[in-house]
Every structure is written in structure tokens, then in C-alpha cells.
Design an enzyme around this catalytic site. Sequence first.
Site, PDB file in Angstrom:
ATOM      1  N   CYS A  68     -20.738  13.888 -15.773  1.00 31.51           N
ATOM      2  CA  CYS A  68     -20.463  14.695 -16.973  1.00 31.51           C
ATOM      3  C   CYS A  68     -20.811  13.925 -18.246  1.00 31.51           C
ATOM      4  CB  CYS A  68     -18.979  15.082 -16.948  1.00 31.51           C
ATOM      5  SG  CYS A  68     -18.332  15.710 -18.489  1.00 31.51           S
ATOM      6  N   CYS A  91     -18.006  13.562 -20.848  1.00 26.42           N
ATOM      7  CA  CYS A  91     -16.994  12.628 -20.332  1.00 26.42           C
ATOM      8  C   CYS A  91     -17.414  11.188 -20.627  1.00 26.42           C
ATOM      9  CB  CYS A  91     -16.822  12.791 -18.815  1.00 26.42           C
ATOM     10  SG  CYS A  91     -16.276  14.434 -18.309  1.00 26.42           S
TER      11      CYS A  91
END
Length: 115
Positions: free
Chosen positions: A38, A41
Site C-alpha cells: 500500500c 501506508c
Amino acid sequence: MSLAKEPILELTDLSEFEHLIRQHPEKTIILDFFATWCGPCKAIAPLYKELATEYKGVIFCKVDVDEAEDLCAKYDVKMMPTFIFTKNGETVETLEGGVEEELRRKVREHSTPAQ
């Protein structure tokens, strides 16, 4: 699981989280639900680590959504990153997405600065 070694604990399942709650029922625990693949993230991870070093009185945790499916299910995580602020296992606040200023504000509200 020692709180002294690392500013951020890595949780791999619900039982580890429940053990942490039993050890520290009075503390706010922040769960950072992330995935290794991600982008947002990865982008917010340095800030989360900085906040974990800067603020005390709360426990900072990272939860890999691909490993801790039971924990993701418990908190109904639908997007990443998701930050869940818990007290005694109950959700007190949720932040979905990597909005840096919102994360800073919410951490500040739930913790005390390091001396």
C-alpha cells in the site's frame, strides 16, 4: 512483547492484541492497519514512527492486514491505512486514510508528549 524495546509493536493476530489489552487496560492503544503493498501506508509510516517516539501514554501498534485477518475483521477494516484508537479493546476513534495532520491531531488528543 516488551514495550521498552520498540516504539511500535507489531501485532500478528487478535490474541496478541487481547493479551496487550489485559496487560495495559488503562492505556489507549493505536492500531495502524497497513499492507506492505500500500503506497499511502508507506508514505505515512515515517510520521507514525515519529509520533510513537514523540508521544507517551499510548501504545502504538502496526497490524499487517494480510497477516492479522481476525484483527481486521474485529475492527471491520475496509481501507488502508486505517488507524483505530482503542481503550480496553473498544474503539474510541477511527481515522481512515493517510491524512498526516489528522493523525497528528488525534494522537495528540489521546497521549502526552515525551519529557
